[in-house]
Design a protein around this motif. Structure first.
Motif, PDB file in Angstrom:
ATOM      1  N   SER A 108      13.614 -31.397  29.954  1.00 58.86           N
ATOM      2  CA  SER A 108      13.880 -32.091  28.700  1.00 58.86           C
ATOM      3  C   SER A 108      13.428 -31.228  27.531  1.00 58.86           C
ATOM      4  N   TYR A 109      14.197 -31.224  26.461  1.00 56.39           N
ATOM      5  CA  TYR A 109      13.830 -30.455  25.283  1.00 56.39           C
ATOM      6  C   TYR A 109      12.566 -30.998  24.622  1.00 56.39           C
ATOM      7  N   HIS A 110      12.244 -32.264  24.866  1.00 52.26           N
ATOM      8  CA  HIS A 110      11.009 -32.827  24.324  1.00 52.26           C
ATOM      9  C   HIS A 110       9.779 -32.138  24.909  1.00 52.26           C
ATOM     10  N   ARG A 111       9.915 -31.543  26.079  1.00 50.97           N
ATOM     11  CA  ARG A 111       8.777 -30.895  26.729  1.00 50.97           C
ATOM     12  C   ARG A 111       8.523 -29.479  26.198  1.00 50.97           C
ATOM     13  N   ILE A 112       9.467 -28.934  25.456  1.00 51.12           N
ATOM     14  CA  ILE A 112       9.370 -27.550  25.003  1.00 51.12           C
ATOM     15  C   ILE A 112       8.623 -27.486  23.676  1.00 51.12           C
ATOM     16  N   ARG A 113       7.631 -26.613  23.603  1.00 51.31           N
ATOM     17  CA  ARG A 113       6.851 -26.452  22.372  1.00 51.31           C
ATOM     18  C   ARG A 113       7.472 -25.411  21.458  1.00 51.31           C
ATOM     19  N   ILE A 190      18.657 -22.603  22.777  1.00 51.42           N
ATOM     20  CA  ILE A 190      17.591 -23.569  23.059  1.00 51.42           C
ATOM     21  C   ILE A 190      17.041 -24.135  21.759  1.00 51.42           C
ATOM     22  N   ASP A 191      16.807 -23.267  20.791  1.00 51.66           N
ATOM     23  CA  ASP A 191      16.277 -23.727  19.504  1.00 51.66           C
ATOM     24  C   ASP A 191      17.228 -24.702  18.825  1.00 51.66           C
ATOM     25  N   ILE A 194      17.085 -28.051  20.621  1.00 50.17           N
ATOM     26  CA  ILE A 194      15.872 -28.782  20.261  1.00 50.17           C
ATOM     27  C   ILE A 194      16.026 -29.419  18.883  1.00 50.17           C
ATOM     28  N   GLN A 195      16.591 -28.647  17.958  1.00 47.29           N
ATOM     29  CA  GLN A 195      16.793 -29.160  16.604  1.00 47.29           C
ATOM     30  C   GLN A 195      17.725 -30.364  16.605  1.00 47.29           C
ATOM     31  N   LYS A 197      18.366 -32.346  19.080  1.00 47.06           N
ATOM     32  CA  LYS A 197      17.696 -33.456  19.756  1.00 47.06           C
ATOM     33  C   LYS A 197      16.745 -34.167  18.799  1.00 47.06           C
ATOM     34  N   GLY A 198      16.013 -33.379  18.003  1.00 46.46           N
ATOM     35  CA  GLY A 198      15.107 -33.972  17.026  1.00 46.46           C
ATOM     36  C   GLY A 198      15.841 -34.736  15.951  1.00 46.46           C
TER      37      GLY A 198
END
Length: 222
Positions: A108-113, A190-191, A194-195, A197-198
């Motif tokens: 999950s992208y939520h897990r990526i810092r 990936i970045d 994540i964006q 998803k946010g």
């Protein structure tokens, strides 16, 4: 552009990035696999050509041995194909997929810092590579990899390392290490995922360039 259109555009841009550690692993075992198959075929010849029957073993016995060699060689060849052509990391719109020869993990992208580039030689010094590390990683030391630092793991890290091997994990932080041909493209994908998803979670804020987003993250150890 609507969110649905962005998702469709993102899906079209998704690429599977081959994991070069597995590619090297497949190349290493390809010659032994081919040799086993050839030896197995030769073991059948005394049953068809009398001049090759030396009397050391019955042709039927040699045929059984040959069949075993062919089956082992074919299994090893299948492994090389899976390792070289079906091992990849893929930034899908809603999840990051890590695929090895026999296993697949959804992240999950939520897990990526944070995702950042790193020199492979900085993480695996040439002099410290031993055993399988030499043929797998030494040819890749001059490359740049994508380091994906994790907030949490989808499964226990020890279990994941047993599945995928230590060279898919960063030795300096809690994170994956993806050595791929196009590391910068993978980082951007990936970045961007994540964006997006946010944005969905926040109700759709404006897109921020991945380079600008680096200001939110600190370097390890800082």
């Amino acid at each position: 552009m609507t969110r649905q259109e962005e998702d469709r555009e993102s899906a079209r841009e998704v690429r599977r990035h081959p994991l070069l550690v597995y590619y090297n692993l497949g190349r290493r075992y390809r010659p032994p696999a081919l040799l086993l198959i050839i030896l197995g075929l030769f073991a059948f010849l005394p049953g068809f050509i009398e001049e090759l029957d030396t009397g050391v073993a019955e042709p039927e016995t040699l045929a059984v041995i040959g069949l075993v060699l062919i089956l082992v060689g074919a299994a090893l060849w299948l492994f090389t194909m899976l390792a070289t052509h079906y091992s990849y990391v893929e930034a899908r719109p809603d999840v990051l997929v890590v695929r090895g020869p026999f296993h697949q993990t959804m992240v999950s992208y939520h897990r990526i810092r944070v995702v950042q580039p790193v020199q492979v030689s900085q993480l695996f010094p040439r002099k410290e590579l031993k055993g399988m590390g030499r043929p797998l990683v030494r040819p890749l030391l001059a490359m740049t990899a994508a380091e994906v630092q994790m907030r949490s793991w989808p499964e226990p890290k020890e279990r994941l390392m047993r599945r995928y091997g230590r060279y898919l994990f960063s030795p300096r932080t809690e994170g994956w290490l993806f050595i791929v041909p196009a590391y910068s493209a993978l980082i951007r994908q990936i970045d961007a995922a994540i964006q997006r998803k946010g944005e969905r979670d926040r109700g759709g804020t404006a897109y921020e360039d991945p380079i600008e987003r680096l200001k939110y993250y600190s370097e390890p150890g800082s």
